[in-house]
Design an enzyme around this catalytic site. Structure first.
Site, PDB file in Angstrom:
ATOM      1  N   GLY A  48       0.816  -1.218   0.000  1.00 26.49           N
ATOM      2  CA  GLY A  48       0.000   0.000   0.000  1.00 26.49           C
ATOM      3  C   GLY A  48       0.842   1.258   0.000  1.00 26.49           C
ATOM      4  N   CYS A  49       1.882   1.268   0.799  1.00 24.42           N
ATOM      5  CA  CYS A  49       2.741   2.459   0.890  1.00 24.42           C
ATOM      6  C   CYS A  49       3.511   2.669  -0.408  1.00 24.42           C
ATOM      7  CB  CYS A  49       3.677   2.335   2.091  1.00 24.42           C
ATOM      8  SG  CYS A  49       2.769   2.303   3.664  1.00 24.42           S
TER       9      CYS A  49
END
Length: 158
Positions: A48-49
């Site tokens: 996600g990051c």
């Protein structure tokens, strides 16, 4: 669940000096006179990051063209941030808040829900800071995917 103190529109953005991915000191107030997008993310090189960072990277020209500087902040070490920057060719500073004091000051560290459980960690957040160092927008619990597009719409860039 105890909620961290959250910043609101008009609040002074807490100033800080932290080490960057390149090992240099970064001070937020050095960007006074420019608009800043400060985004807090839990951990470098996680799916996600990575998606969120690459979205900022892919939109950096239009954000800078509109006068915004982008800065990412996480509790990762400068060495890990350097690997993240290099691996994903990130073109904006990443700052290391290893003791989480700045994340806490921004209300971006504390208890949160993760897969139905209460945990303590980084609350994915984005702050738009105006030229005078004031919070223009404080967005908490943002999604990693699609957030930059929403931010661009909110800022009137689309």
């Amino acid at each position: 669940m105890t909620q961290p103190v959250r910043l609101a529109v008009g609040d002074a953005a807490p100033d800080f000096t932290l080490l960057t991915d390149s090992g240099e000191k970064f001070t937020l107030s050095a960007l006074r006179g420019r608009k800043v997008v400060l985004y807090a993310y839990p951990a470098a090189m996680t799916p996600g990051c990575t998606k969120q960072a690459c979205d900022f990277r892919d939109n950096i020209a239009s954000l800078r063209g509109a006068g915004y500087e982008v800065v990412g902040i996480s509790p990762d070490s400068p060495a890990k941030l350097a690997k993240f920057r290099e691996r994903d060719q990130l073109t904006f500073p990443l700052v290391a808040d290893e003791d989480r004091s700045v994340l806490t000051a921004y209300g971006a560290y504390g208890e949160k829900q993760l897969y139905g459980k209460t945990v303590t960690g980084v609350i994915r957040s984005t702050f738009v800071i105006d030229e005078k160092g004031r919070i223009e927008r404080a967005m908490y619990n943002v999604k990693a995917t699609g957030h930059v597009a929403k931010l661009r719409r909110d800022l009137g860039l689309d």
